[in-house]
Design an enzyme around this catalytic site. Structure first.
Site: not given
Length: 329
Positions: A173, A272
């Protein structure tokens, strides 16, 4: 009558972080900090915390795989080294948090690598680019062990068991964004002892730009998306705003990605994940730049953002760990 100044919220990203008028900060989603452990009962992995720098304050948690007893004292077990930058939007989570401690005990036991998980300074107390400098300094500190005469705070685990010919960087991230910025710096600035970064792992990396792509095109406007808001929160003075090259590496003013200072790259995405399309976008940008190295994209179907960190023992997390093991070994 003395007036009272109630504590007011002066900035926030709802449910993630609140900054109050008295300077205090709340991070509601952050997992609790836990101590390191020698010979973890489940995995046999050992960990300890070390200080890399006092000014600025940079530290790390180091993980050492379980050592196999041997009588050969002249040839101690050596492992690749992964210098890791945790996720959390640059403003929450920690190298010392329960979430990452559990993950790395599992990960190190499966991959047989030494992990140096960097505790960098976080926003908003320390706005960007502080974390980029901290993570570069941590990588330099690791590289300095190559001479074995690093007089300042050398670490015996890295001296005895670290393979300085096999240094990798990785992050998830926001940490994946840090990986990019550290790798770009490594392309122009040498590391101590001429240590080279063998490979870089981008797990669900955070990038953004003023032009939304793919799944970023949503009702309410791109400017209200979490990815857009996070950048303004952690780096309010960023030249160029959301098109600063540190978050938009394909911006017109950004240096070419052919300058990435590593030999191979693995970009990991999840189908997703709202950041999925940016990971693919970055991978394509590297491919088109003319960068000379091995580039691979790994996608897991039916999973969301950093699933492997939240559920390291799950089937798909184990699958990703095995892919990373091949990359690192």
């Amino acid at each position: 009558m003395a007036s009272t100044n109630p504590k007011e919220i002066v900035a926030e990203l709802p449910t993630y972080i609140r900054v109050f008028s008295d300077g205090t900060v709340e991070r509601p989603r952050e997992s609790p900090f836990v101590p390191p452990s020698i010979n973890d009962p489940l995995t046999g992995v050992s960990s300890k915390d070390i200080v890399i720098s006092q000014t600025p304050s940079v530290s790390a948690r180091i993980y050492l795989p379980k050592l196999i007893p041997t009588n050969d004292q002249d040839h101690p077990q050596n492992f690749p080294i992964l210098v890791y930058f945790h996720g959390g939007g640059f403003f929450f989570e920690s190298a010392f948090s329960q979430l990452y401690h559990r993950y790395f005990n599992t990960f190190v036991s499966q991959t047989n690598v030494i992990v140096v998980s960097v505790e960098y300074r976080r926003a908003p107390e320390h706005p960007l680019p502080a974390c980029y400098h901290d993570c570069w300094d941590a990588l330099k500190w690791v590289a300095s062990h190559s001479t074995q005469n690093n007089a300042t705070n050398e670490d015996p685990w890295l001296i005895s068991h670290g393979n300085l010919q096999r240094v990798f960087i990785g992050g998830d991230s926001a940490g994946g964004n840090i990986v990019h910025n550290v790798a770009m710096r490594a392309g122009t600035e040498p590391l101590p002892c001429d240590v080279k970064i063998v490979g870089a792992i981008f797990s669900h990396p955070y990038f953004c730009s003023s032009n939304p792509i793919g799944s970023e095109v949503v009702k309410g406007g791109h400017e209200q998306s979490l990815a857009y808001l996070v950048w303004g929160f952690v780096y309010p003075s960023a030249p160029g705003g959301i098109d600063n090259p540190m978050v938009n590496p394909l911006a017109p003013a950004a240096p070419s990605l052919d300058g990435l200072g590593c030999s191979k790259i693995l970009v990991c995405v999840a189908s997703d994940d709202k950041l999925r399309d940016r990971g693919v976008w970055y991978c394509e940008g590297v491919r088109k730049s003319g960068w000379h190295g091995e580039l691979e994209l790994f996608e897991e179907k039916g999973e969301d953002h950093v699933y492997h960190i939240f559920h390291p023992e799950s089937e798909n997390a184990m699958k990703l760990t095995q892919r990373l093991r091949l990359f690192l070994q």
